[in-house]
Scaffold this motif. Structure first.
Motif, PDB file in Angstrom:
ATOM      1  N   GLY A 152       0.794  -1.223   0.000  1.00  0.00           N
ATOM      2  CA  GLY A 152       0.000   0.000   0.000  1.00  0.00           C
ATOM      3  C   GLY A 152       0.818   1.260   0.000  1.00  0.00           C
ATOM      4  N   ASP A 153       2.150   1.131  -0.149  1.00  0.00           N
ATOM      5  CA  ASP A 153       3.022   2.299  -0.233  1.00  0.00           C
ATOM      6  C   ASP A 153       2.930   2.911  -1.623  1.00  0.00           C
ATOM      7  N   ARG A 154       3.058   4.223  -1.700  1.00  0.00           N
ATOM      8  CA  ARG A 154       3.080   4.873  -2.997  1.00  0.00           C
ATOM      9  C   ARG A 154       4.491   4.804  -3.574  1.00  0.00           C
ATOM     10  N   THR A 155       4.622   4.301  -4.777  1.00  0.00           N
ATOM     11  CA  THR A 155       5.937   4.103  -5.388  1.00  0.00           C
ATOM     12  C   THR A 155       6.367   5.276  -6.252  1.00  0.00           C
ATOM     13  N   GLY A 156       5.425   6.086  -6.706  1.00  0.00           N
ATOM     14  CA  GLY A 156       5.757   7.157  -7.632  1.00  0.00           C
ATOM     15  C   GLY A 156       5.698   6.719  -9.075  1.00  0.00           C
TER      16      GLY A 156
END
Length: 316
Positions: free
Chosen positions: A87-91
């Motif tokens: 659920g982390d934003r990777t860009g």
């Protein structure tokens, strides 16, 4: 990496552009889904396409060229995929969109890891020794995606029978790819034809694209096409549990992509003189035929998938 959620509409727009650039066949078939399923299919496709491009140093496909840093590329795919699954934003919109669709549809993470294992095989210059080896590779790079698509379309992850048929469609697609891309793969120092098949045809390693070997290679291409047809037919039996529009899209994609393997077989020794593609009018023909097939789609299972249960267990 950030935990701030990216704008879903922007991710969908990026994914829509990705499938339009990367696969006209899948883009056309995806239009048959309802809006929600269509958007989710685009998000999944964009991740698959981006992973493939990272692994092979491409931009939405194109000419395959070997890469010298395969393990580093594989590490990038793993890190970004794991972040998206957390659920982390990777860009990266392809990976961020992938995280969205995995959460929305509760797709088991194991299928994403299985797909990455296919890239791992390529990163270490793996080649299949047997037909079973080739089919396990096909599972990793395509059958696992079929399972993910099935869950995305509403299939219960515990419904092994339907997932089996979804996997079969992925295998059919990849067998068609192998048959079509023999020349392109050889130029990139890859070969997905089983070594045992080449030995059977008395073709020495690295000689399969030589002019003298073309008649024998055509025999193997027909074998691949026949296998693809068997898996395609098996997959059609799984559409009976899908919503009508999802079944329409799957049946259309099966026909459109199945024509690639059929055309390779039809061309024989000339199959690799020019890249085999399915023309737009032929794709539209399959859209119409698939629509007519939906009302009468089978609600029963054939006795067995072409793939053995043992292979299925080991591959997964």
């Amino acid at each position: 990496m950030s935990t701030v959620s990216p704008d879903r509409a922007a991710l969908v727009a990026h994914a829509r552009d990705s499938i339009a650039r990367g696969s006209k066949s899948f883009a056309m078939a995806s239009k048959l889904f309802d809006r929600q399923t269509r958007e989710r299919a685009w998000l999944l496709y964009a991740w698959c396409r981006k992973c493939d491009d990272i692994a092979d140093g491409q931009d939405h496909g194109g000419t395959l060229r070997g890469v010298a840093d395969g393990q580093a590329r594989l590490s990038t795919i793993r890190v970004l995929t794991d972040a998206a699954l957390r659920g982390d934003r990777t860009g990266d919109p392809a990976f961020d969109g992938f995280g969205v669709v995995m959460r929305e549809c509760a797709i088991p993470d194991r299928y994403a890891h299985d797909l990455i294992e296919g890239f791992a095989l390529d990163a270490r210059d793996w080649r299949p020794r047997s037909e079973a080896d080739m089919l396990r590779y096909c599972y990793h790079v395509a059958g696992a995606v079929g399972c993910m698509m099935a869950v995305l379309m509403g299939v219960d992850p515990a419904d092994e029978a339907t997932l089996d048929r979804a996997c079969d469609l992925g295998l059919a697609f990849q067998l068609a790819n192998i048959a079509r891309d023999i020349s392109e793969d050889e130029a990139a120092d890859r070969c997905y034809l089983p070594e045992e098949w080449l030995v059977e045809m008395d073709i020495p390693p690295g000689e399969h694209m030589k002019p003298w070997a073309r008649p024998r290679l055509a025999v193997l291409a027909r074998r691949l096409a026949d296998m693809a047809a068997a898996y395609e037919e098996s997959a059609r039996h799984g559409t009976g549990v899908l919503p009508a529009r999802a079944a329409w899209a799957v049946l259309a994609a099966a026909g459109i992509y199945g024509d690639i393997a059929r055309e390779v077989a039809r061309r024989g020794e000339q199959a690799w003189d020019h890249r085999v593609v399915t023309l737009r009018r032929e794709k539209l023909g399959w859209v119409i035929r698939a629509g007519l097939q939906v009302p009468g789609r089978a609600g029963h299972w054939p006795a067995a998938s072409p793939r053995s249960a043992d292979l299925w267990t080991r591959a997964r």
